[in-house]
Design an enzyme around this catalytic site. Structure first.
Site, mmCIF file in Angstrom:
data_model
loop_
_atom_site.group_PDB
_atom_site.id
_atom_site.type_symbol
_atom_site.label_atom_id
_atom_site.label_comp_id
_atom_site.label_asym_id
_atom_site.label_seq_id
_atom_site.Cartn_x
_atom_site.Cartn_y
_atom_site.Cartn_z
ATOM 1 C CG HIS A 18 -1.888 1.135 1.245
ATOM 2 N ND1 HIS A 18 -3.241 0.932 1.416
ATOM 3 C CD2 HIS A 18 -1.736 2.469 1.081
ATOM 4 C CE1 HIS A 18 -3.870 2.087 1.363
ATOM 5 N NE2 HIS A 18 -2.976 3.041 1.166
ATOM 6 C CG HIS A 20 -0.778 7.123 -1.113
ATOM 7 N ND1 HIS A 20 -2.006 7.318 -1.701
ATOM 8 C CD2 HIS A 20 -1.016 6.418 0.012
ATOM 9 C CE1 HIS A 20 -2.958 6.758 -0.944
ATOM 10 N NE2 HIS A 20 -2.378 6.208 0.104
ATOM 11 C CE LYS A 103 -7.809 2.151 -0.616
ATOM 12 N NZ LYS A 103 -6.775 3.106 -0.274
ATOM 13 C CG HIS A 140 -9.914 4.595 3.316
ATOM 14 N ND1 HIS A 140 -8.720 5.261 3.429
ATOM 15 C CD2 HIS A 140 -10.682 5.040 4.352
ATOM 16 C CE1 HIS A 140 -8.771 6.077 4.466
ATOM 17 N NE2 HIS A 140 -9.947 5.965 5.040
ATOM 18 C CG HIS A 178 -4.914 2.269 5.722
ATOM 19 N ND1 HIS A 178 -6.259 2.328 6.030
ATOM 20 C CD2 HIS A 178 -4.779 2.895 4.537
ATOM 21 C CE1 HIS A 178 -6.881 2.981 5.074
ATOM 22 N NE2 HIS A 178 -6.020 3.321 4.153
ATOM 23 C CG ASP A 251 -1.751 4.860 3.930
ATOM 24 O OD1 ASP A 251 -1.776 5.241 2.742
ATOM 25 O OD2 ASP A 251 -2.577 5.256 4.775
HETATM 26 O O1 DOR Z 1 -3.454 9.587 5.539
HETATM 27 C C1 DOR Z 1 -3.796 9.272 4.411
HETATM 28 N N1 DOR Z 1 -3.216 9.820 3.327
HETATM 29 N N2 DOR Z 1 -4.777 8.400 4.265
HETATM 30 C C2 DOR Z 1 -5.290 8.109 3.068
HETATM 31 O O2 DOR Z 1 -6.178 7.312 3.001
HETATM 32 C C3 DOR Z 1 -4.812 8.815 1.851
HETATM 33 C C4 DOR Z 1 -3.456 9.307 2.020
HETATM 34 C C5 DOR Z 1 -3.034 10.295 0.946
HETATM 35 O O3 DOR Z 1 -3.226 10.026 -0.226
HETATM 36 O O4 DOR Z 1 -2.488 11.348 1.315
HETATM 37 ZN ZN ZN Z 2 -3.418 5.048 1.475
#
Ligand code: DOR
Ligand code: ZN
Length: 348
Positions: A18, A20, A103, A140, A178, A251
């Site tokens: 997971h 980003h 997702k 989520h 998460h 995450d």
């Molecule tokens: O804290 C988070 N940041 N939770 C999420 O679900 C998305 C993520 C983000 O993309 O910044």
């Molecule tokens: Zn995330």
């Protein structure tokens, strides 16, 4: 004479289930951090606009690959952003393009989730197709009703959405992403073999006090938000239990420092710089370093039906200090725990 050598830990190369990485200059700043530790990472699709088609996922994958340093073997695993209108046909195109999962963001639950699902029933035909084609659903798991207390949104999601979803699609592989509560850990442990969960390093290391110690600390703010100590302990127990249902998903969610240190701070903790070292810290504190490899390198590929990585990484017990700030395009990025000392260091 004896020469003291620091203990080392050799693991099958882990994967991040997971992650980003954003896009453009931000992406170029963060991808090398993940690629030096992990063999693969599940890439979240919450760009603006979101990645909703196989074609967009293929183009995004190529942009990510272009940021991987020469000679580093790293594979981004792509996901699509499920919307109320994702056509069932898109699932076959996604599968053919190598996309592994969709997702589910409940609309409004978190960063860039405006295009998310407003009512899960609208996605049933698409979920049916995913179940048939073997794509996973990554969830989520928070309700978005503003009347529900922020700290209760994950627990409420279990009975309102997760249980009906499991009943309707028993063969669909679902990852509860998460997880942050004892409720979710218990739900996943007791669910059937097609339900698993990722756990972040920050939810293993910190409870919600971290948000308020010595002032309001936005770098500890993420969604789902950190919870009470009893929940953190339940997550540590699950991650270190040896159960194949729990695996590593950072995450890691970078945001420019000026948008974190802001009146309406963005949600997301940047942990990718030192992810495996942070997990090693958490597992060592629990006295279960022997279970790190299962959690970080084995349970994830086994659940996704992918081979485990063939190469290894080595950590050495050698204190080092995390940098306070990193370049992030034209901005700055503050890694979680910046200026603090970690006991394990990735050395190879
Ligand atoms: O804290 C988070 N940041 N939770 C999420 O679900 C998305 C993520 C983000 O993309 O910044
Ligand atoms: Zn995330």
């Amino acid at each position: 004479m004896t020469i003291a050598t620091a203990p080392t830990l050799r693991l099958t190369r882990p994967d991040d289930w997971h992650l980003h990485v954003r896009d453009g200059a931000a992406m170029a700043a963060v991808v090398p951090h993940t690629a030096r530790q992990f063999g693969r990472a599940i890439i979240m699709p919450n760009l603006r606009p979101p990645v909703t088609t196989a074609e967009q996922a293929v183009a995004y994958r190529a942009r990510i690959q272009a940021c991987v340093p020469e000679g580093v073997d790293f594979t981004p695993l792509m996901t699509l952003y499920l919307t109320d209108n994702t056509p069932p046909d898109e699932i076959r195109r996604a599968r053919d393009a190598g996309v592994v999962a969709l997702k589910l963001y409940p609309a409004g639950a978190t960063t860039n989730s405006d295009a998310g699902v407003t009512d899960i029933r609208k996605t049933h035909a698409t979920l049916e197709m995913m179940q048939r084609e073997g794509l996973l659903l990554l969830v989520h798991g928070e309700v978005t009703d503003p009347a529900v207390d922020v700290f209760d949104r994950e627990a409420r999601f279990i009975d309102q959405v997760m249980e009906p979803l499991r009943d309707a699609f028993p063969e669909l592989k679902v990852v509860f992403e998460h997880i942050t509560t004892r409720d979710a850990a218990q739900y996943v442990a007791e669910a059937g073999p097609h339900t698993a969960a990722t756990i972040t390093a920050h939810h293993l290391l910190y409870n919600r006090n971290a948000l308020f110690t010595g002032g309001l600390r936005p770098h500890y703010y993420c969604l789902p938000v950190l919870k009470r100590e009893e929940h953190r302990r339940a997550l540590v127990a699950s991650a270190t239990s040896g159960s194949a249902k729990f695996f590593l998903g950072t995450d890691s969610a970078p945001h420019a420092a000026h948008l974190k240190e802001h009146a309406a701070a963005c949600a997301g903790c940047y942990t990718a710089l030192s992810a495996i070292e942070l997990y090693a810290e958490a597992f060592e504190r629990a006295g279960r370093l022997d279970r790190l490899e299962g959690f970080a390198s084995q349970h994830g590929p086994d659940f996704y039906g992918l081979p485990r990585n063939a190469s290894t990484i080595t950590l050495r017990r050698e204190p080092w200090t995390l940098p306070e700030s990193l370049p992030y395009g034209d901005a700055e990025l503050k890694p979680l725990g910046g200026s603090e000392t970690l006991n394990w260091r990735l050395v190879g």
